[in-house]
Design a protein around this motif. Structure first.
Motif, PDB file in Angstrom:
ATOM      1  N   THR A 149       0.831  -1.212   0.000  1.00 52.92           N
ATOM      2  CA  THR A 149       0.000   0.000   0.000  1.00 52.92           C
ATOM      3  C   THR A 149       0.858   1.251   0.000  1.00 52.92           C
ATOM      4  O   THR A 149       0.572   2.228  -0.690  1.00 52.92           O
ATOM      5  CB  THR A 149      -0.919   0.005   1.239  1.00 52.92           C
ATOM      6  N   GLY A 232      -6.861   9.525   0.776  1.00 54.07           N
ATOM      7  CA  GLY A 232      -7.234   8.178   0.373  1.00 54.07           C
ATOM      8  C   GLY A 232      -6.464   7.098   1.110  1.00 54.07           C
ATOM      9  O   GLY A 232      -6.841   5.933   1.071  1.00 54.07           O
ATOM     10  N   PHE A 233      -5.371   7.491   1.759  1.00 58.69           N
ATOM     11  CA  PHE A 233      -4.553   6.508   2.471  1.00 58.69           C
ATOM     12  C   PHE A 233      -4.542   6.741   3.972  1.00 58.69           C
ATOM     13  O   PHE A 233      -3.873   6.035   4.710  1.00 58.69           O
ATOM     14  CB  PHE A 233      -3.106   6.549   1.951  1.00 58.69           C
TER      15      PHE A 233
ATOM     16  N   ARG B 224      -8.225  -0.271  -7.094  1.00 54.14           N
ATOM     17  CA  ARG B 224      -7.986   0.402  -5.817  1.00 54.14           C
ATOM     18  C   ARG B 224      -7.681   1.878  -6.029  1.00 54.14           C
ATOM     19  O   ARG B 224      -8.190   2.746  -5.321  1.00 54.14           O
ATOM     20  CB  ARG B 224      -6.798  -0.250  -5.101  1.00 54.14           C
ATOM     21  N   ARG B 228      -9.758   5.176  -4.588  1.00 54.74           N
ATOM     22  CA  ARG B 228      -9.165   6.209  -3.724  1.00 54.74           C
ATOM     23  C   ARG B 228      -9.351   7.603  -4.310  1.00 54.74           C
ATOM     24  O   ARG B 228      -9.610   8.573  -3.581  1.00 54.74           O
ATOM     25  CB  ARG B 228      -7.692   5.902  -3.505  1.00 54.74           C
ATOM     26  N   ASP B 231     -12.965   8.528  -3.718  1.00 53.17           N
ATOM     27  CA  ASP B 231     -13.193   8.773  -2.290  1.00 53.17           C
ATOM     28  C   ASP B 231     -12.875  10.218  -1.920  1.00 53.17           C
ATOM     29  O   ASP B 231     -13.553  10.824  -1.090  1.00 53.17           O
ATOM     30  CB  ASP B 231     -12.316   7.846  -1.443  1.00 53.17           C
ATOM     31  N   PRO B 241     -10.538   3.325   4.958  1.00 45.98           N
ATOM     32  CA  PRO B 241      -9.487   3.351   3.943  1.00 45.98           C
ATOM     33  C   PRO B 241      -9.528   2.159   2.992  1.00 45.98           C
ATOM     34  O   PRO B 241      -8.614   1.990   2.213  1.00 45.98           O
ATOM     35  CB  PRO B 241      -8.204   3.357   4.786  1.00 45.98           C
ATOM     36  N   ARG B 242     -10.599   1.369   3.045  1.00 45.99           N
ATOM     37  CA  ARG B 242     -10.760   0.255   2.110  1.00 45.99           C
ATOM     38  C   ARG B 242      -9.477  -0.554   1.989  1.00 45.99           C
ATOM     39  O   ARG B 242      -8.806  -0.516   0.964  1.00 45.99           O
ATOM     40  CB  ARG B 242     -11.097   0.771   0.723  1.00 45.99           C
TER      41      ARG B 242
END
Lengths: 246, 246
Positions: A149, A232-233, B224, B228, B231, B241-242
DNA sequence: GCGCACTACGTACGGTGTACGTAACTAGGA
DNA sequence: TCCTAGTTACGTACACCGTACGTAGTGCGC
């Protein structure tokens, strides 16, 4: 097995010096610096094997001892520029650190406007690129996420910065390279866009142009973009969609 | 005032036909199609004025009646490819619609691998680009946000898709263009990266490589990334944060 | 019907990347 | 110590590029 193949490898995999024969007159760093100097001063298109050789003061074909293909010259240039990143001791606030990284990258690309164009055609694991990656990962130590990630975060941030600056530079370049005055060009542009929009085929576009007339604050747009990428993170409490002034 | 300037305008601002003289043998669409055909089959570097003219069956210099500079040929190509976007009646779910747009863009760029390289050097307001923009804005009607924010969303999504596909294609291209076998190249690559990483200078990078060995699922990474981006603009309840499977 | 704007296109120029051949040089093995 | 093989250096040559320029032919608007 088969006869020796013709220099297909990534340049970083071949040693700079093998030990036999006369001493090379230049290092890769010398060559990269010369190419960067030319690109900065006269644009990327001025970077030809002949030009770089002349800048170094050697024959054109001598360059091919150091740089098997022109593509590899680009590789050297990007690596050299990447080396200009200042790396610091991570502060513990990964968000702030990554924002700092992004701003630095943007400045670097403004200093070397040819970088965005080269970034996508390059191997991506040059010595300085590795150092840069490692630094970003260090900044992300406080972030609780799998390393995959984190790598995605770095890639996404770099990608966004690259396209953003790319657009910035394209706009600036178009404005600069005109034989006309800025005003005339803008007039032509507006006349064209206006005629299209006024045709009624693009109502939402027209509304948007009306609403957002006037100069835009590139700095603020950049900042907003970075914030959204990092959001997003961010596993922390949600700050809302950060509507901002606009 | 000054003598007539030399064709500096955006090509879309000049009419395709002026009315006087013999009928043109081709339309802009013909020319764009020919160039796209060449680029698809032989790569962007094979798109030269001579090649395109030959493909059309006319003399090289005749092309310059239609396309004042090569840069404008690129403009035509991008516009033609942009015209391949299928536009649909927005569903009312802007998130789903934008995801669909992004997937379509990715497929389009896989079909025309030269697109990412050209996107950044192009005016960006060609007829089909305007149509595409308008469609995206229509999809975003249900989103309660100022139109400036919507435009930023579209730009960011397009930008991310572009760099993502750009990387995908660069990797694939590098793998394809090798005179060596895939295995040999991978071996060289691993040997180089391994030697760098094993040097101990990049501990986090090394850990990441260990952790993420094995092939990565490009599809999932793409998905992904899109999530993001969206989002960051979604005012709805936060989905977290999926973390995803990885 | 005339004139002129436009199309068509051949030639030519200065640039590009780089394959190839040759000469000079130097480090390693005998 | 000398020999030789691998490197460096670099000039020449080739195919290709974008495009400036000149000339000839065509057909619409006046």
């Amino acid at each position: 097995m088969a006869g020796r193949a013709a220099v297909p490898e990534v340049i970083w995999a071949r040693p700079e010096r093998t030990g036999r024969g006369p001493k090379p007159a230049f290092t890769r760093a010398d060559i990269a610096a010369a190419a960067v100097r030319i690109a900065d001063a006269q644009g990327l298109d001025a970077v030809s094997m002949r030009h770089v050789a002349a800048e170094l003061g050697c024959g054109t074909m001598s360059l091919y001892n150091y740089v098997p293909r022109k593509e590899d010259l680009y590789e050297l240039m990007v690596d050299a520029a990447s080396g200009e990143h200042e790396l610091w001791e991570p502060t513990g606030d990964w968000r702030a650190d990554m924002l700092h990284v992004a701003h630095q990258t943007r400045e670097l690309m403004h200093r070397h406007p040819w970088m965005p164009r080269l970034m996508s055609g390059v191997y991506g694991f040059s010595p300085n690129a590795l150092r840069y990656l490692e630094h970003c990962l260090a900044c992300l130590d406080p972030l609780d996420a799998p390393s995959g990630t984190k790598v995605e975060l770095i890639a996404m941030l770099n990608g966004c910065v690259t396209v953003y600056v790319s657009n910035e530079l394209a706009t600036a370049e178009r404005a600069r390279s005109l034989p006309w005055s800025q005003e005339q060009e803008t007039a032509v542009r507006i006349a064209y866009l206006g005629s299209q929009v006024a045709s009624g085929a693009y109502p939402r576009l027209a509304a948007s142009f009306m609403e957002d007339a006037g100069p835009i604050d590139l700095e603020a747009v950049f900042q907003r973009m970075l914030g959204r990428v990092l959001d997003g993170f961010d596993p922390g409490p949600r700050p809302g969609p950060r509507p901002g002034p606009r």
